[in-house]
Motif scaffolding. Structure first.
Motif, PDB file in Angstrom:
ATOM      1  N   ILE A 217       0.835  -1.215   0.000  1.00 50.21           N
ATOM      2  CA  ILE A 217       0.000   0.000   0.000  1.00 50.21           C
ATOM      3  C   ILE A 217       0.869   1.264   0.000  1.00 50.21           C
ATOM      4  CG2 ILE A 217      -1.686   1.335   1.358  1.00 50.21           C
ATOM      5  CD1 ILE A 217      -2.907  -1.348   2.244  1.00 50.21           C
ATOM      6  N   GLU A 218       1.957   1.250   0.800  1.00 51.58           N
ATOM      7  CA  GLU A 218       2.799   2.461   0.918  1.00 51.58           C
ATOM      8  C   GLU A 218       3.345   2.884  -0.442  1.00 51.58           C
ATOM      9  OE1 GLU A 218       3.020  -0.077   3.086  1.00 51.58           O
ATOM     10  OE2 GLU A 218       2.210   0.956   4.860  1.00 51.58           O
ATOM     11  N   ARG A 219       3.709   1.905  -1.257  1.00 48.65           N
ATOM     12  CA  ARG A 219       4.261   2.206  -2.571  1.00 48.65           C
ATOM     13  C   ARG A 219       3.226   2.937  -3.454  1.00 48.65           C
ATOM     14  NH1 ARG A 219       8.365   0.142  -6.202  1.00 48.65           N
ATOM     15  NH2 ARG A 219       7.427   0.029  -8.265  1.00 48.65           N
ATOM     16  N   VAL A 220       1.996   2.486  -3.405  1.00 46.64           N
ATOM     17  CA  VAL A 220       0.934   3.141  -4.182  1.00 46.64           C
ATOM     18  C   VAL A 220       0.662   4.535  -3.628  1.00 46.64           C
ATOM     19  CG1 VAL A 220      -1.413   2.912  -5.085  1.00 46.64           C
ATOM     20  CG2 VAL A 220      -0.114   0.883  -4.500  1.00 46.64           C
ATOM     21  N   GLN A 221       0.657   4.642  -2.305  1.00 50.77           N
ATOM     22  CA  GLN A 221       0.417   5.954  -1.686  1.00 50.77           C
ATOM     23  C   GLN A 221       1.470   6.967  -2.140  1.00 50.77           C
ATOM     24  OE1 GLN A 221       0.330   4.564   2.480  1.00 50.77           O
ATOM     25  NE2 GLN A 221      -1.761   5.380   2.578  1.00 50.77           N
ATOM     26  N   ARG A 222       2.726   6.531  -2.185  1.00 50.91           N
ATOM     27  CA  ARG A 222       3.794   7.444  -2.623  1.00 50.91           C
ATOM     28  C   ARG A 222       3.568   7.890  -4.062  1.00 50.91           C
ATOM     29  NH1 ARG A 222       7.202   4.064   0.252  1.00 50.91           N
ATOM     30  NH2 ARG A 222       7.822   2.932  -1.636  1.00 50.91           N
ATOM     31  N   LYS A 223       3.160   6.965  -4.910  1.00 46.23           N
ATOM     32  CA  LYS A 223       2.938   7.309  -6.316  1.00 46.23           C
ATOM     33  C   LYS A 223       1.751   8.264  -6.480  1.00 46.23           C
ATOM     34  CE  LYS A 223       3.398   2.926  -8.108  1.00 46.23           C
ATOM     35  NZ  LYS A 223       3.297   1.941  -9.195  1.00 46.23           N
ATOM     36  N   ILE A 224       0.714   8.061  -5.676  1.00 41.81           N
ATOM     37  CA  ILE A 224      -0.453   8.964  -5.726  1.00 41.81           C
ATOM     38  C   ILE A 224       0.002  10.383  -5.381  1.00 41.81           C
ATOM     39  CG2 ILE A 224      -2.604   9.562  -4.517  1.00 41.81           C
ATOM     40  CD1 ILE A 224      -3.201   6.517  -4.391  1.00 41.81           C
ATOM     41  N   ILE A 225       0.789  10.488  -4.314  1.00 46.53           N
ATOM     42  CA  ILE A 225       1.261  11.812  -3.867  1.00 46.53           C
ATOM     43  C   ILE A 225       2.235  12.410  -4.893  1.00 46.53           C
ATOM     44  CG2 ILE A 225       2.614  12.977  -2.067  1.00 46.53           C
ATOM     45  CD1 ILE A 225       1.268  10.780  -0.137  1.00 46.53           C
ATOM     46  N   ASP A 226       3.173  11.597  -5.378  1.00 46.43           N
ATOM     47  CA  ASP A 226       4.159  12.101  -6.352  1.00 46.43           C
ATOM     48  C   ASP A 226       3.508  12.598  -7.644  1.00 46.43           C
ATOM     49  OD1 ASP A 226       6.087  11.461  -4.564  1.00 46.43           O
ATOM     50  OD2 ASP A 226       6.813   9.665  -5.610  1.00 46.43           O
ATOM     51  N   ASN A 227       2.354  12.030  -7.998  1.00 45.11           N
ATOM     52  CA  ASN A 227       1.675  12.460  -9.217  1.00 45.11           C
ATOM     53  C   ASN A 227       0.711  13.627  -8.982  1.00 45.11           C
ATOM     54  OD1 ASN A 227       2.311  10.720 -11.711  1.00 45.11           O
ATOM     55  ND2 ASN A 227       2.195   9.224 -10.063  1.00 45.11           N
ATOM     56  N   GLY A 228       0.666  14.122  -7.742  1.00 43.70           N
ATOM     57  CA  GLY A 228      -0.180  15.279  -7.447  1.00 43.70           C
ATOM     58  C   GLY A 228      -1.658  14.944  -7.378  1.00 43.70           C
ATOM     59  N   LEU A 229      -1.991  13.675  -7.227  1.00 44.08           N
ATOM     60  CA  LEU A 229      -3.401  13.289  -7.045  1.00 44.08           C
ATOM     61  C   LEU A 229      -3.822  13.629  -5.608  1.00 44.08           C
ATOM     62  CD1 LEU A 229      -3.157   9.922  -8.985  1.00 44.08           C
ATOM     63  CD2 LEU A 229      -4.825  11.723  -9.494  1.00 44.08           C
ATOM     64  N   PRO A 230      -5.129  13.779  -5.344  1.00 45.17           N
ATOM     65  CA  PRO A 230      -5.576  14.174  -3.996  1.00 45.17           C
ATOM     66  C   PRO A 230      -5.037  13.245  -2.891  1.00 45.17           C
ATOM     67  CG  PRO A 230      -7.405  14.320  -5.537  1.00 45.17           C
ATOM     68  CD  PRO A 230      -6.262  13.673  -6.281  1.00 45.17           C
ATOM     69  N   LEU A 231      -4.549  13.872  -1.821  1.00 48.94           N
ATOM     70  CA  LEU A 231      -3.959  13.132  -0.692  1.00 48.94           C
ATOM     71  C   LEU A 231      -4.948  12.114  -0.111  1.00 48.94           C
ATOM     72  CD1 LEU A 231      -1.513  12.940   1.260  1.00 48.94           C
ATOM     73  CD2 LEU A 231      -2.636  14.696   2.654  1.00 48.94           C
ATOM     74  N   PHE A 232      -6.214  12.484  -0.090  1.00 48.56           N
ATOM     75  CA  PHE A 232      -7.254  11.599   0.447  1.00 48.56           C
ATOM     76  C   PHE A 232      -7.255  10.234  -0.243  1.00 48.56           C
ATOM     77  CE2 PHE A 232     -11.728  10.102  -0.070  1.00 48.56           C
ATOM     78  CZ  PHE A 232     -11.953   9.712   1.237  1.00 48.56           C
ATOM     79  N   LEU A 233      -6.935  10.234  -1.537  1.00 43.09           N
ATOM     80  CA  LEU A 233      -6.943   8.972  -2.290  1.00 43.09           C
ATOM     81  C   LEU A 233      -5.827   8.037  -1.828  1.00 43.09           C
ATOM     82  CD1 LEU A 233      -7.730  10.311  -5.876  1.00 43.09           C
ATOM     83  CD2 LEU A 233      -9.323   9.351  -4.184  1.00 43.09           C
ATOM     84  N   ALA A 234      -4.734   8.629  -1.304  1.00 38.93           N
ATOM     85  CA  ALA A 234      -3.657   7.818  -0.722  1.00 38.93           C
ATOM     86  C   ALA A 234      -4.059   7.344   0.679  1.00 38.93           C
ATOM     87  CB  ALA A 234      -2.367   8.630  -0.656  1.00 38.93           C
ATOM     88  N   GLU A 235      -4.626   8.260   1.451  1.00 39.39           N
ATOM     89  CA  GLU A 235      -4.952   7.943   2.856  1.00 39.39           C
ATOM     90  C   GLU A 235      -5.999   6.837   2.965  1.00 39.39           C
ATOM     91  OE1 GLU A 235      -6.038  11.850   4.122  1.00 39.39           O
ATOM     92  OE2 GLU A 235      -4.022  12.299   4.880  1.00 39.39           O
ATOM     93  N   ARG A 236      -6.990   6.873   2.074  1.00 39.02           N
ATOM     94  CA  ARG A 236      -8.086   5.921   2.203  1.00 39.02           C
ATOM     95  C   ARG A 236      -7.650   4.474   1.962  1.00 39.02           C
ATOM     96  NH1 ARG A 236     -12.464   7.516  -2.289  1.00 39.02           N
ATOM     97  NH2 ARG A 236     -13.675   6.079  -1.019  1.00 39.02           N
ATOM     98  N   LEU A 237      -6.568   4.277   1.195  1.00 39.54           N
ATOM     99  CA  LEU A 237      -6.103   2.915   0.906  1.00 39.54           C
ATOM    100  C   LEU A 237      -5.647   2.204   2.181  1.00 39.54           C
ATOM    101  CD1 LEU A 237      -4.058   3.403  -2.386  1.00 39.54           C
ATOM    102  CD2 LEU A 237      -6.392   2.539  -2.155  1.00 39.54           C
ATOM    103  N   LYS A 238      -5.056   2.987   3.078  1.00 35.97           N
ATOM    104  CA  LYS A 238      -4.509   2.424   4.327  1.00 35.97           C
ATOM    105  C   LYS A 238      -5.610   1.891   5.241  1.00 35.97           C
ATOM    106  CE  LYS A 238      -0.771   1.675   6.645  1.00 35.97           C
ATOM    107  NZ  LYS A 238       0.310   0.926   6.013  1.00 35.97           N
ATOM    108  N   ILE A 239      -6.737   2.600   5.258  1.00 29.82           N
ATOM    109  CA  ILE A 239      -7.830   2.166   6.132  1.00 29.82           C
ATOM    110  C   ILE A 239      -8.865   1.308   5.385  1.00 29.82           C
ATOM    111  CG2 ILE A 239      -7.728   3.884   7.978  1.00 29.82           C
ATOM    112  CD1 ILE A 239      -9.650   5.619   6.379  1.00 29.82           C
ATOM    113  N   GLY A 240      -8.749   1.285   4.080  1.00 25.21           N
ATOM    114  CA  GLY A 240      -9.707   0.482   3.303  1.00 25.21           C
ATOM    115  C   GLY A 240     -11.101   1.070   3.361  1.00 25.21           C
ATOM    116  N   ALA A 241     -11.168   2.376   3.115  1.00 22.80           N
ATOM    117  CA  ALA A 241     -12.493   3.038   3.169  1.00 22.80           C
ATOM    118  C   ALA A 241     -12.603   4.103   2.092  1.00 22.80           C
ATOM    119  CB  ALA A 241     -12.696   3.668   4.521  1.00 22.80           C
TER     120      ALA A 241
END
Ligand code: ZN
Length: 241
Positions: A217-241
């Motif tokens: 999950i962390e790897r995907v979160q980093r890519k979401i942030i590095d591409n300037g996509l909304p932070l929420f889309l990275a955060e939600r993956l960790k909690i599965g919501a």
């Protein structure tokens, strides 16, 4: 025949690859994808390419329709709209023309397949309650309908209502009964279990199984942030919501 059902990959390559590793062990006769390969995640082209190579049938979801301009992005939530616009910018011509050919629903192996709802699928409604389901049973004549879209694993039986669908509880489809089944989401689970989710149906044994797999999950979160996509889309993956 053993069918693997995947849905809502949402450009999450790590979740998709982990799912495919498990699917390789299952050795299904067919892999069916219920749409939303793209949107939210950072690897739309990579995920579309894998679907093209490995998946037997794929449907369009609302994120494909959004990127193709068939569904108005103003009807999307803000984060979904931002991600959909980003996806449209990065999607290759090859990916575009491939997703253009996806049907919105079809029948395969006597199973009705649709991303959202059998009735008015292009309205992108959700089947969340027994009430939603009982209306949607009128929209197909087969005994089983498979849907995605809500990212929540659940099974509705026409007469008895909602039944649990968890990885430890494989379900036996009874003859003469009708079902609407959702195997959750590969790339953005929303049932507070962050693991990728997909399903297997054995059409001879009439057995249905939900499978969950862990991924990086962390790897995907980093890519979401590095591409300037909304932070929420990275955060939600960790909690599965
Ligand atoms: Zn989705």
């Amino acid at each position: 025949m053993r069918l693997v059902i995947i849905s809502d990959i949402h450009a999450n390559l790590e979740a998709f690859e982990a799912t495919l590793r498990r699917i390789d062990e299952i050795k299904p006769d067919k892999i069916l994808c219920l749409g939303d390969i793209i949107g939210y995640g950072p690897n739309p082209n990579e995920c579309v390419k894998i679907v093209k190579n490995k998946v037997d049938i794929s449907l369009a979801g609302n994120h494909e329709y959004g990127v193709l301009g068939r569904t108005d992005l103003q009807t999307f939530s803000e984060n979904a709209r931002i991600a959909c616009e980003w996806t449209g910018d990065v999607l290759s011509d090859g990916s575009f023309s491939y997703i253009k050919g996806f049907p919105i629903g079809l029948v395969d192996e006597d199973i009705f397949l649709v991303h959202s709802t059998p009735i008015n699928p292009e309205r992108w409604g959700y089947i969340l309650t027994t009430r939603d389901a009982s209306h949607q049973f009128l929209g197909f004549s087969e005994s089983v309908c498979l849907v995605g879209h809500s990212h929540l694993p659940v099974c509705f039986e026409e007469e008895s209502g909602m039944c649990e669908l968890t990885e430890n509880n494989s379900l036996c489809l009874q003859k003469g009964k009708r079902y609407i089944i959702n195997f959750g989401s590969v790339g953005q689970p929303r049932d507070y279990d962050p693991r990728a989710s997909f399903g297997v149906i054995d059409t001879e044994e009439r057995r249905v199984q939900l499978i969950r797999v862990t991924y990086d999950i962390e790897r995907v979160q980093r890519k979401i942030i590095d591409n300037g996509l909304p932070l929420f889309l990275a955060e939600r993956l960790k909690i599965g919501a």
